[in-house]
Design an enzyme around this catalytic site. Structure first.
Site, PDB file in Angstrom:
ATOM      1  N   CYS A   1      45.626 -20.441  27.123  1.00  0.00           N
ATOM      2  CA  CYS A   1      45.339 -19.165  28.013  1.00  0.00           C
ATOM      3  C   CYS A   1      44.843 -18.234  26.783  1.00  0.00           C
ATOM      4  O   CYS A   1      45.428 -18.060  25.910  1.00  0.00           O
ATOM      5  CB  CYS A   1      46.735 -18.592  28.524  1.00  0.00           C
ATOM      6  SG  CYS A   1      46.465 -16.986  29.326  1.00  0.00           S
TER       7      CYS A   1
ATOM      8  N   HIS B   1      60.026 -23.193  22.239  1.00  0.00           N
ATOM      9  CA  HIS B   1      59.179 -23.222  23.284  1.00  0.00           C
ATOM     10  C   HIS B   1      57.777 -23.595  22.522  1.00  0.00           C
ATOM     11  O   HIS B   1      57.553 -23.168  21.390  1.00  0.00           O
ATOM     12  CB  HIS B   1      58.929 -21.818  24.165  1.00  0.00           C
ATOM     13  CG  HIS B   1      58.088 -22.024  25.188  1.00  0.00           C
ATOM     14  ND1 HIS B   1      56.913 -21.799  25.214  1.00  0.00           N
ATOM     15  CD2 HIS B   1      58.557 -21.863  26.551  1.00  0.00           C
ATOM     16  CE1 HIS B   1      56.267 -21.761  26.059  1.00  0.00           C
ATOM     17  NE2 HIS B   1      57.297 -22.020  27.118  1.00  0.00           N
TER      18      HIS B   1
ATOM     19  N   GLU C   1      54.901 -22.809  22.791  1.00  0.00           N
ATOM     20  CA  GLU C   1      53.790 -21.631  22.968  1.00  0.00           C
ATOM     21  C   GLU C   1      54.329 -20.981  21.533  1.00  0.00           C
ATOM     22  O   GLU C   1      53.525 -20.479  20.629  1.00  0.00           O
ATOM     23  CB  GLU C   1      53.875 -20.403  24.019  1.00  0.00           C
ATOM     24  CG  GLU C   1      53.475 -19.366  23.509  1.00  0.00           C
ATOM     25  CD  GLU C   1      53.393 -18.260  24.579  1.00  0.00           C
ATOM     26  OE1 GLU C   1      53.725 -18.512  25.853  1.00  0.00           O
ATOM     27  OE2 GLU C   1      53.208 -17.039  24.246  1.00  0.00           O
TER      28      GLU C   1
ATOM     29  N   CYS D   1      52.108 -10.798  28.753  1.00  0.00           N
ATOM     30  CA  CYS D   1      50.700 -10.923  29.459  1.00  0.00           C
ATOM     31  C   CYS D   1      50.692  -9.895  30.556  1.00  0.00           C
ATOM     32  O   CYS D   1      51.763  -9.892  30.951  1.00  0.00           O
ATOM     33  CB  CYS D   1      50.363 -12.560  29.538  1.00  0.00           C
ATOM     34  SG  CYS D   1      51.005 -12.913  30.939  1.00  0.00           S
TER      35      CYS D   1
ATOM     36  N   SER E   1      59.858 -23.496  32.619  1.00  0.00           N
ATOM     37  CA  SER E   1      58.906 -22.433  32.536  1.00  0.00           C
ATOM     38  C   SER E   1      59.500 -21.146  32.051  1.00  0.00           C
ATOM     39  O   SER E   1      60.441 -20.713  32.585  1.00  0.00           O
ATOM     40  CB  SER E   1      58.303 -22.114  33.915  1.00  0.00           C
ATOM     41  OG  SER E   1      57.752 -20.981  34.137  1.00  0.00           O
TER      42      SER E   1
ATOM     43  N   SER F   1      53.401 -20.610  37.066  1.00  0.00           N
ATOM     44  CA  SER F   1      52.710 -21.967  37.272  1.00  0.00           C
ATOM     45  C   SER F   1      53.277 -22.649  38.642  1.00  0.00           C
ATOM     46  O   SER F   1      53.269 -23.875  38.688  1.00  0.00           O
ATOM     47  CB  SER F   1      53.344 -22.991  36.024  1.00  0.00           C
ATOM     48  OG  SER F   1      54.633 -22.664  35.848  1.00  0.00           O
TER      49      SER F   1
HETATM   50 FE1  F3S Z   1      48.461 -16.939  30.192  1.00  0.00          FE
HETATM   51 FE2  F3S Z   1      50.376 -15.153  30.946  1.00  0.00          FE
HETATM   52 FE3  F3S Z   1      49.725 -17.191  32.633  1.00  0.00          FE
HETATM   53  S1  F3S Z   1      49.955 -16.220  29.062  1.00  0.00           S
HETATM   54  S2  F3S Z   1      49.203 -18.888  31.107  1.00  0.00           S
HETATM   55  S3  F3S Z   1      48.369 -15.881  32.093  1.00  0.00           S
HETATM   56  S4  F3S Z   1      51.761 -16.446  32.140  1.00  0.00           S
END
Ligand code: F3S
Length: 394
Positions: A193, A221, A223, A286, A314, A357
């Protein structure tokens, strides 16, 4: 041939002059939406704008099939909304008649990063007979298994794969794994992402400056493991409830995992401020995460029970569940089957929200199961049939 610092200075002077002039100063409209495009390609910017427009159209009941392309799999989202749908109005008024309120948080389900990763994976599979995904593409077991059925195989290590097509999951991989994949002559489809990519870039820059870095997030995690790999030997991970690290120098940089709760970031900032002289903060939570958190919180405040839908692995779904839990009884579920164990009858106002997700198809199934278990009538055929909080016709 103008040095960057001069360009930057001139831009700042120009912006400041424009914003402070007496006649018609340059300022965003009160209801404008600000989008940070620093690390987004043109296609990605369009995708973010597209999401906004779709949300706006949904809010105003103006979404028609001409804007949205229904497909049969939950890998690509479905929609059957056709403006002021008499069926959905019927459903909503039926729920109100029985004094039961079942509502969906305004921002729920797939974010742009997840949608983009799935799209890239499907495209990669269309043009390659074999595609590997390094780690699960997104944190949703149902979608991962659908992708596997299509022939996108999940591998857990970069070592050992060569001369292949490898897709990088939405939450990124470590710098070392990326380099190893390249060395082994793989074709990389990077579905990381852009919001995660930005954290890599920021951490890399801070590390180069020799700045100690604190990453706020879950050390286990993927990430965060990826983020850590871009740091220097003074980079550490701190969970929101951890104590402030001892022996901090006078200078520190704080950067957040993209799916952390804003209230946790704010709290850690307040704890760190008295400890350091020079403090760089990057709010890298984000947009999709903050929108989902805000709308889930709003709904939870007006609900007797919250159902949070999304993968147990998640991070953003877990953050939603934790926020809702502070406001009312909350259940985190992955699929509608789990509702069998939950008492729904005693609750009048049931809220639903879903992580970034979670496919629309799952949200619809959860809503319909709640209707069925509550003894109500009428089902939603698609997500647009579900009353959104504050937008159901009261
Ligand atoms: Fe990206 Fe935020 Fe979705 S980091 S994958 S837009 S939850």
């Amino acid at each position: 041939e103008v040095p960057l610092d001069i360009v930057l200075k001139e831009l700042e002077q120009r912006d400041s002059a424009d914003a402070s002039r007496a006649m018609a100063p340059l300022k965003p409209a009160d209801d404008s939406i600000e989008i940070d495009t620093s690390c987004l390609s043109i296609e990605e910017q369009v995708s973010v704008l597209y999401d906004y427009v779709i949300d706006l159209l949904k809010e105003t009941n103006c979404l028609s099939e001409q804007f949205y392309h229904p497909e049969q799999s939950c890998l690509s989202e479905q929609s059957c909304h056709s403006g002021l749908d008499p069926e959905s109005n019927k459903l909503d008024s039926c729920l109100r008649r029985n004094d039961k309120r079942i509502r969906l948080a305004k921002h729920s389900g797939y974010c742009f990063g997840v949608r983009r990763a799935i799209q890239l994976a499907i495209e990669a599979k269309e043009s390659n007979s074999k595609v590997f995904s390094l780690g699960e593409l997104i944190h949703n077991p149902k979608i991962v298994s659908e992708l596997q059925e299509m022939g996108i195989e999940v591998i857990n290590q970069a070592a050992g794969v060569s001369n292949s097509t490898v897709i990088i999951r939405s939450h990124g991989i470590s710098k070392q794994d990326f380099e190893l994949l390249l060395q082994n002559n793989n074709t990389i489809i990077d579905a990381t992402c852009p919001y995660v990519k930005r954290t890599h870039e920021l951490i890399g820059n801070m590390a180069q400056e020799g700045c100690p870095i604190i990453i706020l997030g879950d050390a286990h995690h993927p990430e965060v493991i990826g983020m850590l790999s871009y740091g220097n030997n003074q980079t550490i991970v701190m969970a929101p409830d951890d104590p402030i690290p001892a022996n901090l120098g006078s200078k520190v940089c704080l950067i957040s995992q993209t799916t952390q709760k804003l209230e946790d970031l704010q709290r850690v900032i307040c704890q760190l401020i008295p400890q350091v002289v020079e403090f760089r903060i990057f709010n890298t939570i984000c947009l999709a995460t903050s929108q989902r958190q805000d709308s889930a919180t709003e709904l939870a405040k007006d609900s007797d029970l919250m159902i949070v839908v999304g993968g147990y692995n998640s991070s953003n779904t877990r953050a939603l569940a934790s926020l809702c839990h502070q406001l009312c009884p909350t259940h985190h579920i992955e699929s509608e089957e789990e509702l069998d164990k939950i008492n729904l009858v005693d609750y009048k106002r049931i809220g639903i929200c879903a992580g970034a997700s979670t496919p629309q198809e799952t949200i619809v199934k959860v809503f319909n199961k709640i209707i069925e278990k509550s003894g109500e009538s009428g089902i939603a055929k698609c997500i647009e049939d579900i009353p959104l909080f504050k937008e159901e016709s009261c």
